[in-house]
Design an enzyme around this catalytic site. Sequence first.
Site, PDB file in Angstrom:
ATOM      1  N   CYS A 159      13.605  70.041  22.553  1.00  0.00           N
ATOM      2  CA  CYS A 159      12.217  70.196  22.985  1.00  0.00           C
ATOM      3  C   CYS A 159      11.274  70.281  21.781  1.00  0.00           C
ATOM      4  O   CYS A 159      11.667  70.629  20.673  1.00  0.00           O
ATOM      5  CB  CYS A 159      12.071  71.451  23.839  1.00  0.00           C
ATOM      6  N   ASP A 168      14.808  81.242  29.586  1.00  0.00           N
ATOM      7  CA  ASP A 168      14.315  81.373  28.224  1.00  0.00           C
ATOM      8  C   ASP A 168      14.027  82.840  27.928  1.00  0.00           C
ATOM      9  O   ASP A 168      13.919  83.670  28.842  1.00  0.00           O
ATOM     10  CB  ASP A 168      13.042  80.541  28.047  1.00  0.00           C
TER      11      ASP A 168
END
Length: 206
Positions: free
Chosen positions: A10, A127
């Site tokens: 990412c 996360d």
Amino acid sequence: MINNKLIKVCGMRETQNILDIENLGVDFMGFIFYPKSPRYLREQPTYLPRTAKRVGVFVNEEQENVLTLTNCFSLNAVQLHGSESPQYCKALMREGLQLIKALPIAHEEDLEQAALYEGVCDYLLFDTKCEGYGGSGSQFDWGILNSYKGNTPFLLSGGIDLSHICALKEFRHPKLAGYDINSRFETEPGIKDSKMVAQFLHELSK
């Protein structure tokens, strides 16, 4: 895919860096459309991945803008990293998009929100809870995820780096679909160290 696990990198931004990382064989590449992020994609690169799926990362964005950017960048998937509702997710899925919903985790009770998104996303992304929206470089206690009993597969994120190879191999969960890596593989925000990523993939595949 490494050992049947998806790999997502990412926070991509620069053309050559995109090419270098794609050539390593990753499955997803994330592009951040959140202006407050240091990895914000300010302008379209001259090359976008063709084999890795393009994932647009958004934070509490208007649905119309998400769809506009999806069309502009020919995104394959959308990752929602804010407080988007299940109804919002369902509306985007109706547009034919693959959808990843990120959930911040610090304590076991944080997993309770996962139940709200059953059936309205393709993947969850767990996360580390922080003041911002991801990219903190910090790790949460993966043991918390042993309490996750949902049906939606998930990606593991949050401060993953080369030192976690053994721990990643040891971590087991029937719904673990893959790993999301970002800030711990950077030379600067938005620029990934392709040698480090290559080493990560190699070590993980052993």
